[in-house]
Design a protein around this motif. Structure first.
Motif, mmCIF file in Angstrom:
data_model
loop_
_atom_site.group_PDB
_atom_site.id
_atom_site.type_symbol
_atom_site.label_atom_id
_atom_site.label_comp_id
_atom_site.label_asym_id
_atom_site.label_seq_id
_atom_site.Cartn_x
_atom_site.Cartn_y
_atom_site.Cartn_z
ATOM 1 N N ASN B 146 40.673 31.685 36.768
ATOM 2 C CA ASN B 146 39.487 31.121 36.102
ATOM 3 C C ASN B 146 38.807 32.194 35.255
ATOM 4 O O ASN B 146 39.290 33.326 35.157
ATOM 5 C CB ASN B 146 38.531 30.560 37.162
ATOM 6 C CG ASN B 146 38.251 31.581 38.264
ATOM 7 O OD1 ASN B 146 38.109 32.777 37.991
ATOM 8 N ND2 ASN B 146 38.194 31.120 39.504
ATOM 9 N N SER B 147 37.672 31.850 34.674
ATOM 10 C CA SER B 147 36.955 32.781 33.798
ATOM 11 C C SER B 147 36.524 34.039 34.533
ATOM 12 O O SER B 147 36.635 35.150 34.012
ATOM 13 C CB SER B 147 35.695 32.108 33.219
ATOM 14 O OG SER B 147 36.042 31.174 32.253
ATOM 15 N N GLN B 148 36.009 33.866 35.737
ATOM 16 C CA GLN B 148 35.541 35.016 36.512
ATOM 17 C C GLN B 148 36.659 36.030 36.711
ATOM 18 O O GLN B 148 36.469 37.228 36.509
ATOM 19 C CB GLN B 148 35.017 34.555 37.884
ATOM 20 C CG GLN B 148 34.423 35.688 38.705
ATOM 21 C CD GLN B 148 33.107 36.173 38.116
ATOM 22 O OE1 GLN B 148 32.193 35.384 37.919
ATOM 23 N NE2 GLN B 148 33.015 37.461 37.814
ATOM 24 N N GLU B 149 37.816 35.519 37.087
ATOM 25 C CA GLU B 149 38.939 36.424 37.323
ATOM 26 C C GLU B 149 39.395 37.081 36.023
ATOM 27 O O GLU B 149 39.776 38.253 36.010
ATOM 28 C CB GLU B 149 40.100 35.670 37.978
ATOM 29 C CG GLU B 149 39.770 35.247 39.399
ATOM 30 C CD GLU B 149 40.973 34.706 40.161
ATOM 31 O OE1 GLU B 149 40.757 34.237 41.284
ATOM 32 O OE2 GLU B 149 42.115 34.752 39.638
ATOM 33 N N GLU B 255 36.552 40.650 45.758
ATOM 34 C CA GLU B 255 37.762 41.186 46.346
ATOM 35 C C GLU B 255 39.005 40.728 45.589
ATOM 36 O O GLU B 255 39.166 39.545 45.300
ATOM 37 C CB GLU B 255 37.856 40.720 47.805
ATOM 38 C CG GLU B 255 38.869 41.500 48.588
ATOM 39 C CD GLU B 255 38.646 41.397 50.090
ATOM 40 O OE1 GLU B 255 37.573 40.914 50.510
ATOM 41 O OE2 GLU B 255 39.551 41.799 50.822
ATOM 42 N N TYR B 256 39.873 41.673 45.260
ATOM 43 C CA TYR B 256 41.134 41.343 44.595
ATOM 44 C C TYR B 256 42.279 42.088 45.255
ATOM 45 O O TYR B 256 42.093 43.171 45.803
ATOM 46 C CB TYR B 256 41.074 41.715 43.105
ATOM 47 C CG TYR B 256 40.182 40.795 42.304
ATOM 48 C CD1 TYR B 256 40.667 39.589 41.807
ATOM 49 C CD2 TYR B 256 38.851 41.114 42.068
ATOM 50 C CE1 TYR B 256 39.857 38.730 41.089
ATOM 51 C CE2 TYR B 256 38.026 40.261 41.349
ATOM 52 C CZ TYR B 256 38.530 39.066 40.861
ATOM 53 O OH TYR B 256 37.738 38.220 40.160
ATOM 54 N N SER B 257 43.459 41.475 45.188
ATOM 55 C CA SER B 257 44.655 42.135 45.678
ATOM 56 C C SER B 257 45.824 41.715 44.777
ATOM 57 O O SER B 257 45.604 41.266 43.662
ATOM 58 C CB SER B 257 44.898 41.734 47.129
ATOM 59 O OG SER B 257 45.964 42.510 47.642
ATOM 60 N N ILE B 300 49.564 34.106 43.059
ATOM 61 C CA ILE B 300 49.939 35.442 42.593
ATOM 62 C C ILE B 300 48.994 35.867 41.462
ATOM 63 O O ILE B 300 48.810 35.142 40.489
ATOM 64 C CB ILE B 300 51.404 35.470 42.119
ATOM 65 C CG1 ILE B 300 52.329 35.173 43.309
ATOM 66 C CG2 ILE B 300 51.743 36.828 41.490
ATOM 67 C CD1 ILE B 300 53.792 35.043 42.954
ATOM 68 N N ARG B 301 48.408 37.034 41.628
ATOM 69 C CA ARG B 301 47.557 37.615 40.581
ATOM 70 C C ARG B 301 48.349 38.681 39.818
ATOM 71 O O ARG B 301 48.401 38.675 38.609
ATOM 72 C CB ARG B 301 46.318 38.239 41.226
ATOM 73 C CG ARG B 301 45.494 39.089 40.295
ATOM 74 C CD ARG B 301 44.291 39.713 41.011
ATOM 75 N NE ARG B 301 43.564 40.603 40.167
ATOM 76 C CZ ARG B 301 43.512 41.934 40.338
ATOM 77 N NH1 ARG B 301 44.121 42.499 41.355
ATOM 78 N NH2 ARG B 301 42.825 42.686 39.502
#
Lengths: 193, 401
Positions: B146-149, B255-257, B300-301
């Motif tokens: 999304n936009s935030q990410e 938080e991101y991974s 998956i990021r």
């Protein structure tokens, strides 16, 4: 989809501001504390062609990103679309349709083929001509939509729209005042009869 | 009420393109060279407006093509500048040979990429064929739901690229995110500036007191070692990505991974996917959980480097899973993400759950909650031994079978 989420579909013609209306609506509701989405349907972009835009409004974060197929509210900026587009698609027996028209809700219900209770009318073209000086029905229809949805804060919407327009029309204060009056009038004048 | 996560954050309603341009303004790179293309045009348009209005001191180079955009960005990076660009679809395709050069020269370029289908037939809508095609180019790839990410990923990408000396692309799904206005939290300029820090290149061609050769011919004697170093840098970047995420959490609270796990703790059936469809999947999972189906999601990021061991470990616990790819390899076998996932499982686990691979959403084709629910129901039947997993690539919402 959460039961509390509101989904809106806007119908207009290219150039009438259906996309802008959805964006303004979303921005205004964000300032009243709601989570929002606003997105247009993109296709060949040309003046006068039927276009759609959409809103989601919720008290909780919105993660859904698919299209809206069963909107609770449909806003029709241009009554000539009734003969060109299936504007009641997915509306069912509960969805509400708001039409910019000089006809009555009864007449519109007959034309749309849905119950009179589902139909709301407001002459947004007349209102915008009288308040803004042009037939720009998108801002007054914002007011009508806020009224029909019911539990939204019209003053919050007006305040936010004012601040947005102040940025855009710094040199034309009369445009700002006209737009705000048009929203307020449509809010007061939209009716189910 | 919408609240900020970061104490000094500000809640705004912005599209994916708007937040990416905003992140670029705050990062304030030395050079941006770009050429507009739908649906990434706004990023370049808004950013060039920032430059014209004096809101960012960046040197903006309006080039005549994407090949030139990447060439100019490479040149700026080689000279010692923090350099960025943005593109989509055919634009990315037109950059192709320069993508590999950016990676091979180990230049920390950051690209805002909006995922769009590739021609032919011509189509402007969202799918991930463009960046999936570039998955072996030596670029780190970070996808956004999304936009935030998209905003947060752009900010992190600068540090990831510079620490790993690898070019990094951050993507959003075309139109679905790039043109969807939604709630995002933006951070003050000073905090973003502090987070990304100053770029101090180890070497720069404009540093004429320390001359060096770049782009020299490299034959049987050393080419292989240099390519190994590139591949090793990609492997090593995993730690850098996690370190930057950890700093980001300390600074801004989010938080991101490598990937996000949603309801995976006790999941029996899972979907693995990338991008905006993950958000819709979360809603489906909430509904299915009410019916007693233990559904989960791995979103998956970071796709390059591929977090193989980690994903294998998490997926090995489920009974059946499906990978939903928004790109088709046209390989005669399966789609890109599935191939990586099953290879990860085969290499890391003694036994693996049943699995299926679906292609969805090409050219912006709708993926609805019902479509996703159908996949989970099939997985549930597979998990219970009622149905067998398909051994071939399946397609969602396509009329020709």
């Amino acid at each position: 989809m959460s039961a509390k989420m509101i989904e809106v579909r806007w119908h207009g013609r290219g150039g009438q501001g259906a996309k802008t209306a959805a964006l303004l609506f979303a921005q205004a509701l964000l300032t009243t504390g709601k989570y929002i989405q606003a997105f247009p349907e993109y296709g060949p972009e040309r003046m006068g062609a039927p276009v759609q835009s959409f809103n989601r409004v919720s008290d909780t974060p919105i993660t859904i990103h698919c299209g809206i197929t069963e909107p609770q509210f449909v806003v029709i900026l241009d009554p000539s679309l009734l003969d060109a587009v299936d504007v009641t698609e997915g509306v069912g027996t509960q969805g509400k349709v708001i039409v910019n028209t000089s006809f009555s809700a009864e007449e519109m219900a007959k034309k749309l083929g849905i119950a009179k209770e589902q139909v709301f009318v407001v002459n947004a073209s007349k209102i915008s001509t009288e308040t803004i000086g042009k037939d720009i029905p998108n801002t007054p229809m914002l007011g009508a939509l806020v009224k029909v949805i019911g539990n939204l804060d019209i003053n919050g919407v007006l305040d936010d729209t004012k601040s947005k327009l102040e940025v855009k029309f710094r040199s034309k204060p009369e445009v700002i005042e006209g737009n705000l009056t048009s929203i307020k009038r449509a809010y007061d004048e939209v009716k189910n009869s | 009420m919408v609240k900020t996560v970061f104490s000094k954050g500000k809640i705004v309603a912005k599209t994916g393109n708007e937040v990416m341009a905003e992140a670029m303004r705050q990062i304030a790179p030395d050079v941006v060279a770009a050429y507009p293309i739908t649906p990434a045009t706004e990023i370049v348009q808004i950013f060039s407006q920032f430059v014209a209005d004096g809101k960012v001191p960046t040197e903006f180079v309006a080039v005549e093509s994407e090949h030139s955009a990447m060439s100019a960005t490479i040149a700026a990076s080689v000279a010692g500048a923090r350099a960025m660009t943005g593109t989509s679809s055919q634009g990315l395709a037109y950059m192709w040979e320069m993508l590999y050069i950016a990676a091979g020269l180990r230049l920390p370029i950051v690209m805002a990429e909006v995922n769009r289908a590739l021609s032919a037939p011509i189509n402007i809508h969202g799918d991930q064929s463009d960046t999936m095609g570039a998955r072996d180019a030596g670029w780190i790839q970070i996808y956004s739901e999304n936009s935030q990410e998209a905003y947060d990923n752009m900010i992190q990408a600068v540090r990831i690229a510079e620490a790993s000396k690898l070019p990094t692309m951050v993507t959003t799904d075309g139109f679905i995110i790039s043109h969807c206005m939604e709630v995002a939290e933006v951070y003050p300029d000073a905090d973003v500036k502090e987070f990304v820090g100053e770029y101090k290149p180890e070497r720069a061609l404009l540093d004429y007191k320390r001359p060096f050769t770049l782009g020299a011919i490299d034959l049987q004697d050393f080419y292989f070692e240099h390519r190994f170093q590139l591949a090793q840098a990609m492997r090593d970047s995993k730690k850098i990505i996690l370190d930057v995420a950890s700093d980001f959490k300390k600074k801004f609270g989010r938080e991101y991974s490598f990937y996000e796990k949603y309801q995976m703790d006790d999941a029996e059936v899972a979907i693995v996917t990338i991008g905006s469809a993950a958000g819709t999947t979360k809603v489906v999972i909430d509904e299915l959980r009410k019916k007693g189906i233990k559904a989960g999601l791995i979103k998956i990021r970071v796709y390059r480097p591929f977090p193989a061991e980690e994903i294998a470990k998490d997926l090995s616990k489920v009974k059946a899973f499906a990978v939903l790819d928004r790109a088709d390899s046209c390989s005669g076998t399966f789609a890109p993400v599935y191939l990586d996932v099953v290879a990860a499982l085969y290499a890391n686990c003694a036994s693996a759950p049943k699995s299926e691979n679906y292609v969805y959403g090409l050219g912006g084709r709708e993926i609805s909650m019902e479509h996703i629910e159908e996949v989970y129901m099939k997985l549930d039947a597979i998990a219970k031994g009622i149905k067998k997993a398909s051994t071939q690539l399946e397609y969602i919402n396509v009329r020709i079978k």
